[in-house]
Design a protein around this motif. Structure first.
Motif, short mmCIF file in Angstrom:
data_model
loop_
_atom_site.label_atom_id
_atom_site.label_comp_id
_atom_site.label_asym_id
_atom_site.label_seq_id
_atom_site.Cartn_x
_atom_site.Cartn_y
_atom_site.Cartn_z
N GLU A 35 5.76 8.41 -1.34
CA GLU A 35 6.41 8.62 -2.63
C GLU A 35 7.60 9.56 -2.50
OE1 GLU A 35 5.17 9.72 -7.17
OE2 GLU A 35 4.36 10.98 -5.56
N TYR A 36 7.48 10.60 -1.68
CA TYR A 36 8.61 11.52 -1.48
C TYR A 36 9.83 10.78 -0.93
CZ TYR A 36 11.65 14.90 0.77
OH TYR A 36 12.75 15.60 1.18
N TYR A 37 9.62 9.91 0.05
CA TYR A 37 10.76 9.18 0.61
C TYR A 37 11.33 8.19 -0.40
CZ TYR A 37 9.92 11.39 5.06
OH TYR A 37 9.78 12.32 6.05
N ILE A 67 9.29 0.34 -9.91
CA ILE A 67 9.57 -0.46 -8.71
C ILE A 67 9.24 0.33 -7.45
CG2 ILE A 67 11.40 -1.62 -7.41
CD1 ILE A 67 12.77 -2.07 -10.17
N GLN A 68 9.62 1.60 -7.44
CA GLN A 68 9.38 2.46 -6.27
C GLN A 68 8.00 3.11 -6.30
OE1 GLN A 68 11.41 2.90 -3.72
NE2 GLN A 68 13.15 1.75 -4.48
N ARG A 94 5.91 19.61 -7.31
CA ARG A 94 4.68 19.86 -6.55
C ARG A 94 3.72 18.72 -6.80
NH1 ARG A 94 3.39 25.69 -5.70
NH2 ARG A 94 1.25 24.98 -5.78
N ARG A 95 2.95 18.40 -5.78
CA ARG A 95 1.96 17.33 -5.90
C ARG A 95 0.64 17.85 -5.36
NH1 ARG A 95 1.97 11.40 -5.16
NH2 ARG A 95 -0.20 10.90 -5.52
N VAL A 106 -1.89 21.00 -1.63
CA VAL A 106 -0.75 21.13 -2.53
C VAL A 106 0.51 20.95 -1.70
CG1 VAL A 106 0.50 22.63 -4.10
CG2 VAL A 106 -1.99 22.70 -4.05
N PHE A 107 1.37 20.03 -2.13
CA PHE A 107 2.63 19.75 -1.45
C PHE A 107 3.77 20.17 -2.37
CE2 PHE A 107 -0.44 16.73 0.15
CZ PHE A 107 -0.24 16.77 1.51
N SER A 108 4.76 20.85 -1.83
CA SER A 108 5.96 21.22 -2.58
C SER A 108 7.15 20.51 -1.94
CB SER A 108 6.18 22.73 -2.52
OG SER A 108 5.13 23.40 -3.17
#
Length: 122
Positions: A35-37, A67-68, A94-95, A106-108
């Protein structure tokens, strides 16, 4: 008589537990980076378009979200600097990913394209 060597049942079970934990973490982390990319690609494409207003850029982002498969960022989360000479689009989010029980990751993430829009304060 020869002495037999090999793994005991306990070692095989321990390896199975460790491998399952590693695979669980891998399968939970891969979609987050995917998702980040997708967000990064979309922000780069939006910043490459010039002459559009903030609302047009947010609408273009909202059209690309399904779509993404973007769910972590909403169009209101975008930081946009649209001037006649340059367009800058940035996002910071943040995810949180639950693993098991009360354990999670936790991802930032942060990305900007075009004119600089992200500072330490926003």
């Amino acid at each position: 008589m020869k002495r037999q060597g090999g793994f005991s049942l306990l070692v095989v079970m321990a390896l199975g537990i460790v491998m399952s934990c590693v695979l669980l973490t891998f399968f939970k982390v891969v979609p987050v980076y995917s998702e980040y990319y997708a967000i990064k690609k979309t922000v780069d494409e939006l910043a490459a378009t010039s002459g559009k207003s903030d609302d047009e850029l947010r609408r273009a982002f909202a059209n690309r979200m399904p779509i993404q498969d973007i769910v972590s960022v909403k169009p209101a989360d975008l930081l946009i600097l649209a001037t006649p000479g340059a367009t800058g689009v940035g996002v910071r989010y943040r995810r949180e990913v639950p693993l098991a029980g009360n354990v999670g990751l936790v991802f930032s993430f942060e990305h900007q394209a075009g004119a600089p829009v992200l500072t330490a304060n926003n």
